[in-house]
Enzyme design. Structure first.
Site, PDB file in Angstrom:
ATOM      1  N   ASP A   1      -9.827  -8.014  11.639  1.00  0.00           N
ATOM      2  CA  ASP A   1      -9.634  -9.440  11.891  1.00  0.00           C
ATOM      3  C   ASP A   1     -10.769 -10.042  12.719  1.00  0.00           C
ATOM      4  OD1 ASP A   1      -8.860  -7.932  14.058  1.00  0.00           O
ATOM      5  OD2 ASP A   1      -6.768  -8.544  13.996  1.00  0.00           O
TER       6      ASP A   1
ATOM      7  N   ASP B   1       0.821  -1.209   0.000  1.00  0.00           N
ATOM      8  CA  ASP B   1       0.000   0.000   0.000  1.00  0.00           C
ATOM      9  C   ASP B   1       0.857   1.261   0.000  1.00  0.00           C
ATOM     10  OD1 ASP B   1      -2.617  -0.500  -0.391  1.00  0.00           O
ATOM     11  OD2 ASP B   1      -3.273  -0.181   1.668  1.00  0.00           O
TER      12      ASP B   1
END
Length: 699
Positions: free
Chosen positions: A311, A167
């Site tokens: 998550d 990224d």
């Protein structure tokens, strides 16, 4: 046990339990009851049976519930609005602690110790796996070994593809990926941070399973063979999580000498908690060191993007659709812990904010798809991060009486002792018995106290407005050349410690002159003891802010490998390594040739063949030679990673000794002593250095 029999027993014992909880007693009778309970507990403690542990948990639950019932029915009578506000606040904090205790028992009493499921004999039948290594602003030094270690995983080459998900859009990462022979994926924006990065990669890759490693988590060779087999025997298994093991010390281990010899902060979660979650089919995805079934992810629309803890939220979404999750308690990868307390606080604050977001936006108590056990496991995970305010309340509560003469518990000191002592004793004893190899007694107080003041505002604001706030990356891989005291982080701790010190001094004065002040010295004693314990915990938390130097960049392991030293003259000498790291090696000195002949290379004789690495000498004597590795080609570095970091048993260590609560408390007191002693010693050394430097140089 048959569910019907269990339900019948529960129904049979329910009236007994109610009687134990609600029967009123004066302080003398309560002392006898508490003492008998403690004696019975200690007698039961001789047995190591799990059934006995369950009985002890029930005893603790009843004693703690009896305490809470007594508090609710007998002690909430106040003389003023201020007393009512402070007293009810304390009671709510205690209710919170009781709820967390009970939910914790549910999570950890029945741990599932899952075994590795073997892979089929024919590798041609093994499923395909995409290995993702997401990165944003980490240095290539951190990411490089993670990628090389992933390439060392023992899995058919045509079945596994590795991708760097950058990224940061960095050209050096693209070049490295090309040189290493792995995929490189970037995108035009950074929408939804890590979750968006992973979802973008899912649109490009096609593996049946997705394995995620944070960019500092190096995998061992057996990672996929140890984890993928579980999917092949359970068609509804969506994810399998393995522990996050850290090979570098966290701020507690580095800054507190006593913390180096005890289980680290994460051991409890990646031990009994996740094993307990697994028993209830509620294992959480932890963002790294896990394998996930692609079809399950696609069914929920990819990794969750609504919160900053993608998550746990992803796992919750999977569970709602009936997918299973698993936890394999074998350290199959290792990474870097947060290097400084400030970074630790930032990371944990993000976790707290993310779990609070899930609590508000996708509360596990509501909605379809979850069993009640799963709901409670998820609920405990989210409520856990709300400990900031209750923890501060517990620390400061004695000040109400010591400094302001406010009675916030409407009872005598004797009765309070009679009810609270057996409640605390049973809770500490049983937690130590069940989880003592993973979390030593009282150390949870230190971990939470360090964070408590910093969590209050973020969690409260997130409860009010859950959609605000953004994902922040935890910096990893940094070094610390000079130690310092992080005053900013523990400023609130220092203020409260000073106030408590004043409160204790005021309490002692009032106790000595109790006739003049017209106070009960036993109430003073109760509050002074409480405040003193708070001060010890606070000072230990403050000691964590005394950052020590962090100059070692790579982990050093003790390993004996045959080696050959190649001298500049062309002569070689056989020897053996004593320890090895990604930065250098220590060898047994074979002879005295090093004194007159330059060492150019060291050849490590591995089972897979020899690896020659250019070196420069650091120092040498008649016994050992220490050398630093020079720049080396990727092929050689990959072999070094295979030896140092990717060995199948690289991070498997013996269990810690069983917890001894009094010894554990003494270790905390030692940390407090060292805070003062080391500070005094360093100041003395500075004064000596200033004197020896002379007035001109000192200025």
């Amino acid at each position: 046990m048959n569910k019907l029999i269990f339900a019948f027993l529960l129904l049979l014992l329910l009236p007994v339990a109610v009687v134990i909880i609600i029967t009123p007693m004066d302080s003398d009778k309560q002392y006898v009851f508490g003492l008998l309970s403690i004696v019975l507990l200690l007698l039961l403690g001789v047995s190591k049976s799990h059934l006995v542990s369950v009985i002890m948990v029930v005893m603790s639950f009843l004693m703690s519930t009896r305490y809470i019932y007594w508090r609710a029915t007998e002690t909430l009578h106040f003389n003023s609005v201020i007393e009512a506000g402070l007293g009810i606040g304390l009671f709510i904090a205690e209710l919170y602690a009781w709820l967390i205790l009970v939910l914790g028992y549910l999570q950890t009493t029945w741990p599932l110790k899952r075994k590795i499921e073997p892979m089929p004999d024919d590798p041609a039948t093994w499923p395909t796996v995409d290995v993702y290594v997401p990165s944003y602003n980490e240095s290539l030094d951190v990411v490089r070994d993670t990628v090389l270690a992933a390439q060392c995983i023992d899995y058919p080459r045509d079945k596994m593809k590795i991708y760097i998900l950058d990224d940061g859009k960095r050209s050096e990462f693209a070049v490295f990926a090309a040189d290493a022979g792995v995929g490189y994926i970037t995108r035009n924006d950074n929408k939804h941070a890590k979750a968006g990065n992973l979802n973008h990669a899912m649109t490009i890759t096609k593996g049946e399973y997705i394995c995620v490693f944070d960019c500092d988590h190096v995998a061992t060779r057996g990672f996929l063979q140890a984890t993928v087999g579980s999917f092949l025997i359970d068609d509804r298994l969506a994810l399998i999580q393995t522990p996050h093991y850290f090979y570098s010390p966290d701020p507690f281990e580095r800054n507190l000498s006593a913390a180096r010899d005890i289980p680290n902060e994460g051991a409890l979660f990646y031990g009994p908690v996740q094993q307990g979650n697994d028993n209830w089919n509620a294992t959480f995805f932890c963002g790294s060191c896990a394998v996930i079934r692609r079809s399950a992810l696609e069914e929920i629309g990819g990794f969750a993007v609504e919160t900053v803890t993608e998550d746990a939220h992803t796992a919750l979404k999977l569970q709602r659709l009936g997918w299973n999750s698993a936890f394999l308690s074998v350290p199959l990868a290792a990474g870097l812990a947060t290097e400084r307390l400030g970074l630790h606080v930032i990371q944990r604050t993000r976790w707290a904010r993310g779990m609070t977001q899930i609590f508000r936006m996708d509360n596990p108590l509501f909605g379809r798809g979850l069993k009640w056990q799963q709901r409670l496991c998820y609920l405990n995970a989210m409520l856990h991060f709300q400990y900031g305010l209750p923890r501060v309340v517990f620390l400061t509560a004695p000040l109400a009486y010591l400094l302001f003469n406010q009675n916030i518990i409407a009872s005598s000191a004797s009765t309070i002792f009679a009810y609270v002592l057996p409640h605390l004793f049973l809770a500490i004893y049983i937690n130590s018995r069940m989880n003592g190899r993973f979390r030593y007694a009282f150390w949870g107080e230190i971990y939470e106290t360090v964070m408590a003041f910093h969590l209050i505002i973020p969690t409260v604001l997130t409860l009010i407005s859950p959609k605000h706030g953004k994902f922040n990356v935890t910096d990893k891989g940094g070094l610390l050349d000079v130690g310092f005291f992080d005053f900013h982080i523990v400023k609130p701790h220092l203020i409260v410690a000073v106030l408590l010190g004043l409160g204790i001094a005021a309490g002692i004065v009032r106790a000595v002159m109790h006739d003049y002040f017209n106070v009960d010295p036993r109430v003073i004693l109760l509050n002074v003891v409480w405040a003193s314990l708070s001060v010890i915990i606070l000072l230990a938390a403050i000691a964590v802010a005394k950052e020590t130097r962090q100059v070692r960049k790579t982990i050093r392991i003790d390993v004996k490998i045959p080696a050959i030293i190649h001298f500049a003259s062309g002569i070689s000498a056989r020897t053996e390594t004593l320890d090895l790291s990604m930065g250098g090696v220590k060898l047994i000195t074979p002879d005295d040739r090093y004194q007159r002949d330059r060492i150019e290379e060291v050849e490590l004789l591995l089972q897979s063949g020899g690896v020659c690495i250019p070196v420069s000498l650091i120092d040498a004597d008649a016994n050992t030679i220490r050398m630093m590795f020079e720049e080396m080609p990727l092929e050689k570095r990959r072999e070094l990673v295979r030896v140092v970091l990717a060995r199948a048993d690289a991070w498997i260590t013996p269990p810690y000794p069983r917890d001894r609560p009094l010894h554990s408390f003494a270790s905390i007191v030692r940390c407090v002593f060292e805070l003062f002693y080391n500070t005094w010693k360093e100041r003395g050394q500075k004064r000596k250095s200033a004197k020896s430097a002379g007035p001109g140089e000192a200025t």
